[in-house]
Design an enzyme around this catalytic site. Structure first.
Site, mmCIF file in Angstrom:
data_model
loop_
_atom_site.group_PDB
_atom_site.id
_atom_site.type_symbol
_atom_site.label_atom_id
_atom_site.label_comp_id
_atom_site.label_asym_id
_atom_site.label_seq_id
_atom_site.Cartn_x
_atom_site.Cartn_y
_atom_site.Cartn_z
ATOM 1 C CE LYS A 121 17.385 -5.703 5.835
ATOM 2 N NZ LYS A 121 18.545 -6.282 6.561
ATOM 3 C CG ASP A 139 18.294 -1.813 10.446
ATOM 4 O OD1 ASP A 139 17.664 -1.502 11.472
ATOM 5 O OD2 ASP A 139 19.200 -1.090 9.973
#
Length: 212
Positions: A121, A139
């Site tokens: 991420k 996310d």
């Protein structure tokens, strides 16, 4: 409507709804974004922005953070939660940047993943926002909305969601698309309350229609 067609329609509608959407972490140098995104784990961006203001004032460079006492960093970042592990990762990451990259952030995805505290991420966020490369940041908002809308089917593991979205999201759209999902997830398709489908620009094409 195929998933590819749905994805393109969602992209266009979110562009109209959030034309100026971007990263909500405050930074003016790439290494600061790297620190901020580590602090953002299980913490709001708004709180991170408050904490980093003081952190970067005291330690205004990669070298300064690399040489900082870990306990001092922990004390400053404590309001973000998980202070000990975040301070450890930040110190180790800054040391690695200083010693191996001359204080610069590597522009290679796999090299980013080798930095302490950096996962897929974070690496995707850096690649998209700093280097302008194709990126998909999975996310919590991205995962929740992708499932609700029907872009993925019951997939909750971040990497699997990322891989599924790569198949249907045009590479040049990925980074901005994920930022817009964050805005939409905070304002309309919320997690802690019932989603506000009555004012959602995607209501007529959303698979879930407000039902988990």
């Amino acid at each position: 409507m195929t998933k590819e067609e749905l994805a393109l329609e969602v992209i266009e509608r979110l562009k109209e709804e959030y034309p100026d959407a971007g990263c909500t972490l405050d930074y003016d140098q790439a290494w600061k974004l790297l620190v901020s995104v580590r602090l953002a784990a299980q913490c709001t961006d708004a709180r991170v922005n408050v904490v980093t203001e003081g952190l970067f004032e005291k330690y205004p460079s990669v070298d300064a953070l690399a040489e900082a006492n870990e306990a001092d960093i922990e004390e400053i970042v404590r309001p973000c939660g998980l202070g000990r592990s975040k301070a450890r990762d930040i110190c180790a990451c800054m040391k690695m940047l200083k010693n191996e990259y001359n204080g610069k952030i590597p522009c290679d995805f796999n090299a980013l993943l080798k930095l302490p505290g950096v996962g897929r991420k974070s690496a995707n966020l850096i690649m998209g926002d700093v280097f302008g490369e194709p990126a998909i940041v999975t996310d919590t908002h991205c995962i929740r909305l992708a499932n609700r809308i029907g872009l993925v089917d019951g997939i909750k593991e971040p990497k699997k969601v990322e891989m599924a979205l790569w198949k249907i999201i045009p590479p040049k759209e990925g980074s901005d698309f994920c930022h817009r999902l964050v805005y939409h997830g905070r304002e309309v398709c919320t997690a802690r309350t019932h989603p506000h489908c009555e004012r959602c620009c995607l209501a007529d094409i959303c698979k879930k229609q407000g039902v988990e």
